[in-house]
Design an enzyme around this catalytic site. Structure first.
Site, PDB file in Angstrom:
ATOM      1  N   GLU A 170       0.798  -1.222   0.000  1.00 36.20           N
ATOM      2  CA  GLU A 170       0.000   0.000   0.000  1.00 36.20           C
ATOM      3  C   GLU A 170       0.835   1.278   0.000  1.00 36.20           C
ATOM      4  O   GLU A 170       0.801   2.053   0.968  1.00 36.20           O
ATOM      5  CB  GLU A 170      -0.951  -0.004   1.204  1.00 36.20           C
ATOM      6  CG  GLU A 170      -1.879  -1.188   1.231  1.00 36.20           C
ATOM      7  CD  GLU A 170      -2.981  -1.071   2.292  1.00 36.20           C
ATOM      8  OE1 GLU A 170      -2.929  -0.140   3.103  1.00 36.20           O
ATOM      9  OE2 GLU A 170      -3.889  -1.900   2.283  1.00 36.20           O
ATOM     10  N   GLU A 376      -5.070  -8.573   1.086  1.00 39.43           N
ATOM     11  CA  GLU A 376      -5.666  -8.218   2.385  1.00 39.43           C
ATOM     12  C   GLU A 376      -7.152  -8.014   2.210  1.00 39.43           C
ATOM     13  O   GLU A 376      -7.589  -7.372   1.249  1.00 39.43           O
ATOM     14  CB  GLU A 376      -5.103  -6.908   2.958  1.00 39.43           C
ATOM     15  CG  GLU A 376      -3.746  -7.028   3.579  1.00 39.43           C
ATOM     16  CD  GLU A 376      -3.260  -5.708   4.167  1.00 39.43           C
ATOM     17  OE1 GLU A 376      -4.098  -4.895   4.618  1.00 39.43           O
ATOM     18  OE2 GLU A 376      -2.037  -5.513   4.170  1.00 39.43           O
TER      19      GLU A 376
END
Ligand code: GBH
Length: 475
Positions: A170, A376
């Site tokens: 991320e 995720e």
């Protein structure tokens, strides 16, 4: 979202994983020569995390990794995604590797392999060595060069036994929460620095992927995990659609543009021209960033709903501010964020499995033929240990069921999704929220650090062992 009643089954090769990250679980922050990362510094700065929580002990995974791997095996997981702490391996972010640090990850990987669990290594999950931040951090080009060296060290040490590699987790959070809103380490609030940071994270990804490939067997897979946003318009008004374009560029295009297509979106360059002329992009950078990927990791929690600020009755409310009055979105004062309707998790994030389906289909179109992983997905709930020693979390089971069913629908619709990593294996340090938010499938008692699988862990383990989702109602 109504639950489908027919059994939802997955391909036999589908990976059923769980994910964690180093600073959120390891603890042992001063052992083996490890030095502070930006998250050690940030979490020990008063007022930055809920209750002043920090990762000094976290869930003590550094000492309990054997038990944690045994628990994963017992549950039936077939894959595990974890991250390496850069400052455990290269304390100053430069120079020779610390063998004790590398040995920890070697032992962890060997333990996983012995139990038949496929390791996936993330090189960078937000914990920059403090010394590199002191030298300027991600807004400086030098940090990307240092990352390439670190990638090579870890690739050399583990490349013979780990097949799945993820350069960055991320990068949006690192750049925009770390240097824009300041709710993440290092806590800087400098709109122009966010774009410099984003570019140098992209460059780190490209240089890191090259470095990994130069030292690893060719069979290994190199990927990146993006928290790509599903950005939806409040209405079909052209002004709201323009707001979607702007946020989509700042959330997604700023990373997948150079990584997948070799260029920043023209609309992004134009929308941010008042902040920067992008002269930090040097000749050859875009080519370096545009490395062929072996897979793409998508992290998904909740969609975003935006409009033009002028179409927002209550005025603009930028998302992701947390306790900060600074926006993570540079040059986007003309955009308003809205709460998506529907049930929410303990984070206040709306539950919307259709967003995961849409995200997967978007990247199936954006990168045809590229294998995808959900690296995720998960939910925080206010879990409690019962008097009978159990943790019942039917809401989390419903969340997982809904999102895994959405993944299955995407596969039916032609997407090449090879696996799913539940966030998270166990309760852990939820960054600025501290230990108050529990994302684990396994409950952690923060006094004794004892682990107790929640009913969702047992449910997920059954899905992993059978390849079929058990009914959501089963708790
Ligand atoms: C991931 O971050 C992290 O990789 C992981 O370490 C973390 O523990 C986990 O998710 C749970 O948070 O924040 O209101 O703007 C996810 C971070 C969450 C950032 C959703 C953007 C959008 C809603 N993202 N968020 S808001």
């Amino acid at each position: 979202m109504p639950e489908p009643e027919t059994p939802v089954s997955f391909p036999s090769t589908f990976l059923w994983g769980a994910a964690t990250s180093a600073y959120q679980i390891e603890g042992a922050v001063r052992e083996g020569g490890r030095t502070p990362s930006i998250w050690d510094t940030f979490s020990h700065t008063p007022g930055k995390t809920a209750g002043g929580d920090h990762g000094d002990i976290a869930v003590d995974h550094y000492h309990r990794y054997r038990d944690d791997v045994a628990l994963m095996a017992e549950l039936g997981l077939t894959a595990y995604r974890f991250s390496v702490s850069w400052s455990r391996v290269q304390p100053t972010g430069r120079g020779p590797a610390v063998q004790v640090g590398l040995d920890f990850y070697r032992r962890l990987v060997d333990e996983l392999l012995e139990k038949g669990i496929k390791p996936a290594v993330t090189l960078y999950h937000w914990d920059l060595p403090q010394e590199l931040e002191d030298a300027g951090g991600w807004p400086e080009r030098e940090t990307a060069l240092r990352f390439a060296e670190y990638a090579q060290i870890v690739g050399e040490a583990l490349g013979d036994r780990v097949e799945q590699w993820i350069t960055l987790n991320e990068p949006w959070c690192s750049a925009f929460l770390g240097y824009g809103s300041g709710v993440h380490a290092p806590g800087r609030t400098e709109p122009a620095s966010t774009l410099r940071a984003a570019h140098h994270l992209n460059l780190a990804h490209g240089l890191g992927a090259k470095a990994l490939r130069s030292v690893m067997p060719a069979r290994n897979s190199v990927a990146v995990s993006l928290n790509s946003s599903v950005v939806r318009p409040l209405s079909q008004d052209p002004a709201d659609l323009a707001a979607v374009q702007k946020i989509d560029d700042l959330a997604n295009g700023v990373f997948h543009g150079p990584m997948l297509h070799g260029a920043y979106p023209a609309t992004l360059l134009e929308a941010t021209s008042s902040l920067t002329d992008w002269s930090f992009v040097q000749d050859g950078d875009l080519e370096t960033i545009h490395q062929p990927l072996d897979a793409l990791g998508l992290n998904y929690y909740t969609p975003a709903l935006v409009s033009a600020a002028s179409n927002a009755p209550d005025g603009p409310r930028a998302d992701g501010h947390g306790s900060s009055e600074h926006s993570p979105w540079p040059a986007a004062d003309d955009v308003a964020f809205h709460q998506t309707p529907g049930e929410r998790t303990e984070m206040g994030w709306t539950i919307d499995p259709s967003g995961l389906h849409d995200l997967i289909m978007r990247y199936t179109r954006e990168a045809p033929g590229l294998p995808l992983y959900v690296t995720e997905n998960g939910a925080a709930y206010d879990d409690k240990l019962d008097a009978d020693g159990r943790v019942h979390d039917p809401e989390r089971i419903a969340y997982l069921h809904g999102h895994l069913a959405a993944v299955r629908r995407a596969i039916t619709d032609g997407a090449d999704v090879r696996g799913y990593y539940l966030w998270s294996l166990m309760d852990n340090f939820e960054w600025a929220y501290g230990y108050g938010k529990r994302f684990g499938a396994v409950y952690v008692d923060y006094t004794t650090l004892a682990r107790t699988p929640k009913s969702s862990a047992l449910w997920y383990g059954r899905a992993a062992r059978t390849g079929v989702l058990p009914p959501a109602a089963q708790d």
